[in-house]
Design a protein around this motif. Structure first.
Motif, short mmCIF file in Angstrom:
data_model
loop_
_atom_site.label_atom_id
_atom_site.label_comp_id
_atom_site.label_asym_id
_atom_site.label_seq_id
_atom_site.Cartn_x
_atom_site.Cartn_y
_atom_site.Cartn_z
N GLY A 144 45.46 59.52 57.18
CA GLY A 144 44.46 59.24 58.35
C GLY A 144 43.87 60.61 59.12
O GLY A 144 42.88 60.53 59.36
N ALA A 145 44.88 61.56 59.08
CA ALA A 145 43.99 62.81 59.63
C ALA A 145 42.79 63.53 58.91
O ALA A 145 41.94 63.84 59.45
CB ALA A 145 45.38 63.97 59.71
N ALA A 146 42.86 63.27 57.44
CA ALA A 146 41.89 63.75 56.58
C ALA A 146 40.66 62.93 57.00
O ALA A 146 39.64 63.29 56.83
CB ALA A 146 42.31 63.57 55.04
N PHE A 148 39.98 60.95 59.48
CA PHE A 148 39.53 61.30 60.88
C PHE A 148 38.81 62.46 60.97
O PHE A 148 37.50 62.45 61.78
CB PHE A 148 40.76 61.33 61.77
N LEU A 149 39.20 63.37 60.32
CA LEU A 149 38.25 64.82 60.68
C LEU A 149 36.92 64.83 59.76
O LEU A 149 35.84 65.27 60.16
CB LEU A 149 39.27 65.89 59.85
N TRP A 150 36.95 63.96 58.79
CA TRP A 150 35.74 63.76 57.96
C TRP A 150 34.54 63.03 58.89
O TRP A 150 33.58 63.42 58.97
CB TRP A 150 36.06 62.97 56.72
N LEU A 151 35.20 61.79 59.51
CA LEU A 151 34.38 61.35 60.35
C LEU A 151 34.12 61.68 61.68
O LEU A 151 32.96 61.44 62.20
CB LEU A 151 34.89 59.69 60.41
N LYS A 152 34.79 62.41 62.01
CA LYS A 152 34.62 63.14 63.25
C LYS A 152 33.41 64.09 63.42
O LYS A 152 32.80 64.05 64.11
CB LYS A 152 35.71 63.99 63.99
N ALA A 153 33.45 64.63 62.11
CA ALA A 153 32.14 65.48 62.07
C ALA A 153 30.76 64.81 61.64
O ALA A 153 29.59 65.64 61.53
CB ALA A 153 32.46 66.48 60.94
N SER A 154 30.90 63.35 61.55
CA SER A 154 29.73 62.65 61.13
C SER A 154 29.17 61.69 62.31
O SER A 154 28.06 61.08 62.04
CB SER A 154 29.81 62.27 59.85
N ALA A 155 30.39 61.15 63.19
CA ALA A 155 29.97 60.09 64.17
C ALA A 155 29.42 58.99 63.41
O ALA A 155 28.41 58.85 63.37
CB ALA A 155 29.12 60.77 65.14
N PRO A 156 30.27 58.17 62.99
CA PRO A 156 29.98 57.02 62.17
C PRO A 156 29.19 55.91 63.38
O PRO A 156 29.58 56.07 64.52
CB PRO A 156 31.31 56.38 61.95
N THR A 157 28.28 55.24 62.69
CA THR A 157 27.59 54.16 63.57
C THR A 157 28.37 53.26 64.38
O THR A 157 28.17 52.79 65.51
CB THR A 157 26.56 53.65 62.72
N ALA A 170 45.33 54.73 55.90
CA ALA A 170 46.49 55.55 56.36
C ALA A 170 47.96 54.74 56.02
O ALA A 170 48.77 55.02 55.40
CB ALA A 170 46.68 56.05 57.74
N GLY A 171 47.93 53.36 56.58
CA GLY A 171 49.04 52.46 56.47
C GLY A 171 49.39 52.43 54.81
O GLY A 171 50.56 52.10 54.65
N ALA A 172 48.29 52.15 54.09
CA ALA A 172 48.64 51.67 52.68
C ALA A 172 49.02 52.87 51.73
O ALA A 172 50.03 52.96 50.97
CB ALA A 172 47.23 51.26 51.97
N ALA A 173 48.52 54.02 52.22
CA ALA A 173 49.14 55.18 51.61
C ALA A 173 50.44 55.57 51.98
O ALA A 173 51.32 56.03 51.19
CB ALA A 173 48.02 56.62 52.27
N GLY A 174 50.78 55.57 53.13
CA GLY A 174 52.15 55.53 53.72
C GLY A 174 53.16 54.62 53.09
O GLY A 174 54.00 54.84 52.76
N ALA A 175 52.57 53.25 52.96
CA ALA A 175 53.47 52.36 52.09
C ALA A 175 53.80 52.62 50.85
O ALA A 175 54.90 52.44 50.13
CB ALA A 175 52.79 51.03 52.40
N THR A 176 52.74 53.25 50.18
CA THR A 176 53.04 53.73 48.61
C THR A 176 54.14 54.81 48.50
O THR A 176 54.85 54.90 47.74
CB THR A 176 51.62 54.14 48.15
N ILE A 177 54.17 55.75 49.52
CA ILE A 177 55.06 56.69 49.53
C ILE A 177 56.48 56.15 49.72
O ILE A 177 57.35 56.79 49.24
CB ILE A 177 54.75 57.69 50.70
N VAL A 178 56.62 55.33 50.89
CA VAL A 178 57.93 54.56 50.91
C VAL A 178 58.24 53.87 49.83
O VAL A 178 59.60 53.86 49.59
CB VAL A 178 57.62 53.63 52.24
#
Length: 215
Positions: A144-146, A148-157, A170-178
């Protein structure tokens, strides 16, 4: 205006121009991979992997859920990365197909709950319960942080849509780790306490992130 004045104006404007590094999806993808694999490696080191992974074998049901969640996470992350690129009329809807396939988990869990099997529901109630859900949400913060930082620098429409997609990834990534930490192979448990990190994180992303993705 004289030609000399026009030339001076153009020279003045041009002198303020600075080269801008083009945005590459590869760079953003590396951020996401670092957030995903890095957090996963840290948690597996701290808490230990599920016992059957030591033998290199994961039960079929857990394996299926793992890959469904991973597919949803990769698709959502890819869509979020593409939102950070300049362009008009881009299609960001590929993640919907992976999330749609992920709905097979709650549907199957419903059928199991209605069937002649009280064990799965009891296991889900006793299991790791809210601990797995909380761990899944926290585990996805790296991805999620990665994003967010990527889109913060580009301001999505569409900051609202970006918030949804970041949360899903982020939720799906976390679920795979669990899934690598929790040894439960119960379908109801996996649906309630692993996969539920996806809608929980998606709602959190929708409510929290859009205001910070605007210029």
């Amino acid at each position: 205006m004289k030609d000399a004045s026009i030339d001076d104006l153009i020279d003045g404007l041009a002198s303020d121009l600075k080269p801008v590094r083009p945005r590459r999806v590869v760079r953003g993808s590396l951020w996401v991979a670092a957030g995903w694999l890095g957090v996963g490696a840290v948690l597996v080191t701290l808490f230990g992997a599920r016992h059957d992974l030591a033998a290199g074998v994961m039960p079929p049901l857990s394996m299926l859920a793992f890959w469904l969640l991973a597919a949803a996470g990769v698709a959502a992350a890819w869509s979020a990365l593409r939102m950070g690129l300049p362009g008009v009329g881009r299609d960001y809807g590929g993640w919907r197909w992976a999330v749609g396939a992920l709905l097979a988990l709650p549907l199957a869990a419903v059928f199991v709950s209605f069937g002649d099997a009280h064990g799965p529901a009891e296991t889900a109630r006793r299991g790791f319960d809210i601990h797995c859900l909380a761990q899944g949400v926290v585990s996805g913060l790296g991805v999620g942080a990665a994003l967010f930082l990527w889109l913060k620098a580009s301001a999505p429409t569409s900051p609202t849509r970006a918030g949804w997609v970041i949360g899903i990834a982020a939720g799906a990534a976390g679920a795979t780790i669990v899934a690598l930490l929790c040894s439960s192979d119960d379908l109801v448990h996996i649906t309630l306490w692993h996969a539920s990190a996806v809608p929980f994180s998606a709602i959190a992303g929708r409510l929290i992130l859009p205001r910070f993705l605007r210029w």
